[in-house]
Design an enzyme around this catalytic site. Sequence first.
Site, PDB file in Angstrom:
ATOM      1  N   GLU A 109       5.637   4.639   5.035  1.00  0.00           N
ATOM      2  CA  GLU A 109       5.939   4.636   6.472  1.00  0.00           C
ATOM      3  C   GLU A 109       6.996   3.586   6.804  1.00  0.00           C
ATOM      4  O   GLU A 109       7.835   3.790   7.685  1.00  0.00           O
ATOM      5  CB  GLU A 109       4.666   4.405   7.285  1.00  0.00           C
ATOM      6  CG  GLU A 109       3.547   5.437   7.088  1.00  0.00           C
ATOM      7  CD  GLU A 109       3.931   6.861   7.433  1.00  0.00           C
ATOM      8  OE1 GLU A 109       4.986   7.074   8.074  1.00  0.00           O
ATOM      9  OE2 GLU A 109       3.187   7.781   7.055  1.00  0.00           O
TER      10      GLU A 109
ATOM     11  N   ILE B 209       0.868  -1.178   0.000  1.00  0.00           N
ATOM     12  CA  ILE B 209       0.000   0.000   0.000  1.00  0.00           C
ATOM     13  C   ILE B 209       0.904   1.226   0.000  1.00  0.00           C
ATOM     14  O   ILE B 209       1.989   1.204   0.584  1.00  0.00           O
ATOM     15  CB  ILE B 209      -0.936   0.002   1.228  1.00  0.00           C
ATOM     16  CG1 ILE B 209      -1.579  -1.378   1.419  1.00  0.00           C
ATOM     17  CG2 ILE B 209      -2.018   1.068   1.078  1.00  0.00           C
ATOM     18  CD1 ILE B 209      -2.385  -1.506   2.692  1.00  0.00           C
ATOM     19  N   SER B 210       0.462   2.291  -0.625  1.00  0.00           N
ATOM     20  CA  SER B 210       1.332   3.465  -0.770  1.00  0.00           C
ATOM     21  C   SER B 210       1.786   4.010   0.577  1.00  0.00           C
ATOM     22  O   SER B 210       2.985   4.216   0.810  1.00  0.00           O
ATOM     23  CB  SER B 210       0.607   4.556  -1.564  1.00  0.00           C
ATOM     24  OG  SER B 210      -0.559   4.998  -0.886  1.00  0.00           O
ATOM     25  N   ASP B 211       0.824   4.260   1.494  1.00  0.00           N
ATOM     26  CA  ASP B 211       1.229   4.871   2.762  1.00  0.00           C
ATOM     27  C   ASP B 211       2.008   3.900   3.630  1.00  0.00           C
ATOM     28  O   ASP B 211       2.941   4.303   4.339  1.00  0.00           O
ATOM     29  CB  ASP B 211       0.022   5.450   3.514  1.00  0.00           C
ATOM     30  CG  ASP B 211      -1.130   4.484   3.674  1.00  0.00           C
ATOM     31  OD1 ASP B 211      -1.051   3.349   3.196  1.00  0.00           O
ATOM     32  OD2 ASP B 211      -2.150   4.884   4.285  1.00  0.00           O
ATOM     33  N   CYS B 212       1.674   2.606   3.570  1.00  0.00           N
ATOM     34  CA  CYS B 212       2.429   1.618   4.349  1.00  0.00           C
ATOM     35  C   CYS B 212       3.843   1.479   3.804  1.00  0.00           C
ATOM     36  O   CYS B 212       4.812   1.332   4.576  1.00  0.00           O
ATOM     37  CB  CYS B 212       1.726   0.266   4.310  1.00  0.00           C
ATOM     38  SG  CYS B 212       0.051   0.312   4.979  1.00  0.00           S
TER      39      CYS B 212
END
Length: 684
Positions: free
Chosen positions: A391, A385-388
């Site tokens: 992060e 996933i992009s945000d995962c």
Amino acid sequence: DGHFAGDYGGPMFLMPGLITVWYITGKSDKFLSPQQRAAMVHYLRVHQQKDGGWGTHIESPSTMFGTTLNYVALRLLGEGKDDPQIVKARAFLKKEGGVLYTASWAKFYLCLLGVMHWDGHNSIPAEFWMLPDWFPFHPGRLWCHCRMVYLPMSYLYGLRFVYPHTDTDPVTISLRKELYCEDYETINWDSTRHWVAPMDNYSPKPYTMVLAQDLLSYWERYGGILRDIPRRWGLEYTAGYMAAEDLQTNFIDIGPVNKVLNMLSAWVRSGMDSNSVVFQKHLMRIPDYLWIAEDGMKMQGYNGSQCWDTSFAIQAMAEAGLADEFPEMTRKAYAYFERTQILSTEVSQKSPAYAYEDEASRRKYYRHVSEGGWPFSTSAHGWPISDCTSEGLKGLLVLKRLKCIEEWKEAPKMTHERFHKAVNVLLTLQNFDGGFATYENNRGYGWYESLNPSETFGDIMIDYSYVECTTASLGGLLAFQKYYPDHRADEVADAIARARKFLKAIQRADGSWYGSWACCFTYAAWFGVEGLLVCGEDKNSPHIRKAIEFLKGHQNENGGWGEDFRSCFDKKYAKEGMKAYGDEQGSGIVPTAWALLAITAAKNAKDIECVEKGIKYLMRRQQDTGDWPQEGISGVFNRSCGITYTSYRNAFPIWALGRYARVFVPAVKGAKAAQKKEAVKQQQ
């Protein structure tokens, strides 16, 4: 193993699906042990509401969706129909017209059990998968969670599968009488396909979808051989697609709904053999989804939130200057991030999942590039996933420069290529509008929402751009850029510039952003403000000041902020904050921390009074143990469903306090001294 664990429960429609599949496939103790089932009964009982119903999630008012599924789950677990809580729940259902008025996902499970006829469910044609990829509406263009749920649904619907013992099983025979206000044998099922109670109808089907489903009902009744041939092809394709998903995710699958439906489909394909190899592999992954807490055993909204929670916790401690104080913790987290990068370790590249990473396989099964990304949960899950990804990348890069990692001779090696592949994943997830999507680029069109069949959930049809994903991705790209300034430099710079424009474009007139993955405006403000600042936006720009003034306008007298899932549901700031699960003024720990992270990031002396009130609020609320109290749900998905993140209550206050002490105070102390001097001068 280095991750921070947390409860990711809350939705009340997940575990009933698991229990239904357990029941249909033979009620094996190996599937769910007696102790697990007893803990599940406890969970369902304690979350029943005063009116006898259950909500879609634990903080939701009662819905027909939640009540239907959890009533049936208790009955399948062996609770008697004359049990007082069951009687009360049945009264709720009957008062609302019976389960003919429940949402379509609940109807689907009732059809599988054989306590509702398939004619009462709208068509889910597997033959749609046979459409050419260029076709404007193709299931491969749907948001992946929507696509992967309706994939096994289309397979099971196409078979018109029904629990084999439904006509002789005393429980299902009784349920046919308990769940309806009418005599079961007299119901005109086709006429009930569109029936849904107002309490379940968050996303009403527009006339376009009603018309499409009515046309498909004729296809089901009169299609004959024209229907049967493409359906047979569709069933073969969906069976292969589910098998690929199982292997790509090591039998975890993308989420709990398609997990249990893929599992049931595998059982059906094996000739209903519970000892088949594939079914046994599915069984081994059931515990990944289960969590036990004070309220009993629940099914989580994923196989956990391990990587996500760890990335926030470790960045919070690093910014607070605490990471080097705890070298063992920090090294464990570093090793966890290294090990969790998807399809990037020697072990993961020997797994069956890696065979699906070639371009031909990804095209066949509509998968985005995975290698180099980070997951929400575990590497075995396999969906980046992009945000995962961002992060996880930021977590590694933050730790990489710490003394305890630099001096660690046995530190796992991260090659340059692995960092490059992480950034490749991020760059490929930017949408045309400049924002970043979740799992995949948006492949469809806005009008797809006019064909949303779910009723209960909003905006599920395509992968939109989000303020949270966009800012997270920006942070990852900028952190990477510091280490690798020459790698794809023009592409990175262009991505940052486009994302900056997107963040400005979606900011509301009042200065706020809408948060799609947590509650809600405080969360989005943290991302929106920080996203613009890392892009180089001036702290006094109108976009930054409007966002901060929006937050200041919602600060409570006690210094805190508060929201619950109603902000997301109603798309406006919750009128009473989080009074139901926060303090008497509607303030809460987590929203306060998010608001402070946004305001302190701007490092503006204009905000000193507001910030100090918020900081004192967090300090007052901390317990003697060092913990902060668990309050209400802080997460949300698909606009209408709340979900728990228990680790947030500690990670974000630590982060906010650390940023205040180490970033905000040093930046503004000179300005504060000048303000005091000016005040004294005016008094004189």
